[in-house]
Design a protein around this motif. Structure first.
Motif, PDB file in Angstrom:
ATOM      1  N   ARG A 132      91.936 122.779  85.369  1.00  0.00           N
ATOM      2  CA  ARG A 132      90.933 123.220  84.395  1.00  0.00           C
ATOM      3  C   ARG A 132      90.432 124.619  84.737  1.00  0.00           C
ATOM      4  N   TRP A 133      90.152 124.836  86.017  1.00  0.00           N
ATOM      5  CA  TRP A 133      89.621 126.126  86.455  1.00  0.00           C
ATOM      6  C   TRP A 133      90.640 127.228  86.190  1.00  0.00           C
ATOM      7  N   LEU A 134      91.882 126.990  86.550  1.00  0.00           N
ATOM      8  CA  LEU A 134      92.918 127.996  86.330  1.00  0.00           C
ATOM      9  C   LEU A 134      93.085 128.292  84.841  1.00  0.00           C
ATOM     10  N   GLY A 138      92.631 132.281  83.021  1.00  0.00           N
ATOM     11  CA  GLY A 138      93.887 132.944  82.688  1.00  0.00           C
ATOM     12  C   GLY A 138      93.725 134.412  82.364  1.00  0.00           C
ATOM     13  N   ALA A 139      92.766 134.746  81.513  1.00  0.00           N
ATOM     14  CA  ALA A 139      92.582 136.144  81.129  1.00  0.00           C
ATOM     15  C   ALA A 139      92.170 136.989  82.326  1.00  0.00           C
ATOM     16  N   ALA A 140      91.271 136.468  83.146  1.00  0.00           N
ATOM     17  CA  ALA A 140      90.792 137.227  84.296  1.00  0.00           C
ATOM     18  C   ALA A 140      91.886 137.441  85.340  1.00  0.00           C
ATOM     19  N   LEU A 141      92.750 136.441  85.515  1.00  0.00           N
ATOM     20  CA  LEU A 141      93.790 136.531  86.538  1.00  0.00           C
ATOM     21  C   LEU A 141      95.107 137.091  86.001  1.00  0.00           C
ATOM     22  N   GLY A 142      95.217 137.206  84.676  1.00  0.00           N
ATOM     23  CA  GLY A 142      96.380 137.876  84.105  1.00  0.00           C
ATOM     24  C   GLY A 142      97.597 137.010  83.892  1.00  0.00           C
TER      25      GLY A 142
END
Length: 297
Positions: A132-134, A138-142
């Motif tokens: 859920r966290w990942l 998604g946008a922040a980590l690319g």
């Protein structure tokens, strides 16, 4: 609830059949050393963000390897380590990044609280929380949050399968389409045979608890496309569990389309411990199949 399933094997039979090292002479330390060496290589070769927190516990951490920047967001492979829910950590689970990053795939390895400090049920919930966290990051980590594939080895395959369940009464559903697919390697999907074995000393499973966290006994509606595999040199029980779980998923998905999206196979010349080293490695049966899943739009 009791499963009502009877296992005709004696306790000695179950000890042997659910001991993966029984097929390799008992010593699996060289394979753990290989995990560690290849994971250290990944840390040297690729950019990484260590110890991202996905929950409140000190063990709720993950390591993230970004993919090289491209015009489109890359997929993410999330790896859940094995160790019968009571051994190993993410520190020796980073080796798939060596195959992922050069292919333009982001990679994450998650830690979870080990038994006996946590029950299997607790561990399942932690792994689902990590996904859920990942997905939310998604946008922040690319990476593309709609293209997350979860993979696991041994107990990690069980946990990855539990992350694919819909309508499971013990945890809210994950966001729609999460995960997009699963890679389940040498897993156990019905846990009741472990009760009373030495493996269970740290788990303290009851029949009701085992049934609650046995994906092989639970409804599989909405299960994503998946590949399941195991090594040639594994016990009959590991092979049986993989084969039967693959069949159950295929039946659950058979009404969706003509291709159920499920593949299951045995990897020649591999055992329970070294088969996972092929994950995301080209020109290997597991690596090529996993990369094909990750390439899905």
């Amino acid at each position: 609830m009791s499963t009502g399933i009877e296992y005709p094997m004696t306790l000695a039979d179950r000890e042997r059949e659910y001991s993966p090292s029984s097929c390799i002479g008992g010593n699996y330390q060289p394979f753990l050393d290989e995990y560690q060496a290849r994971s250290e290589e990944a840390l040297q070769r690729h950019a990484v963000v260590l110890n991202l927190s996905y929950g409140e516990k000190a063990s709720n951490r993950l390591d993230f390897f970004p993919a090289p920047a491209t015009a489109t967001l890359p997929p993410l492979l999330v790896f859940i380590h094995g160790g019968y829910w009571q051994e190993l950590t993410k520190a020796s689970s980073l080796f798939p990044a060596n195959g992922c990053v050069p292919e333009g795939i982001a990679f994450a390895a998650i830690d979870y609280t080990l038994a006996p400090e946590a029950s299997v049920l607790d561990i399942v919930r932690e792994c689902r929380a990590a996904l859920r966290w990942l997905h939310a990051q998604g946008a922040a980590l690319g990476f593309d949050p709609q293209r997350i594939v979860v993979a696991g080895s041994s107990a990690g395959a069980h946990l990855a399968a539990m992350c694919c369940l819909r309508g499971w009464a013990s945890d809210p559903d994950l966001p729609p389409g999460l995960p997009q697919a699963a890679v389940l390697v040498s897993g156990i999907y019905v846990l009741e045979p472990l009760i009373g074995t030495s493996i269970d000393a740290a788990l303290s499973l009851t029949p009701n608890e085992a049934a609650l966290v046995s994906p092989g006994l639970l409804p599989l509606d909405g299960f994503p496309p998946a590949l399941l595999c195991w090594g040639e040199f594994e016990t009959n029980e590991f092979k049986r569990q993989g084969t039967e779980f693959a069949s159950r998923i295929s039946r659950a998905r058979s009404g969706s389309d003509t291709d159920t999206g499920i593949s299951a196979f045995e990897v020649p010349s591999r055992n329970h411990f070294d088969v996972i080293l092929d994950l995301a490695q080209r020109d290997t049966p597991l690596g090529d199949a996993a990369l094909a899943l990750l390439a899905r739009p």
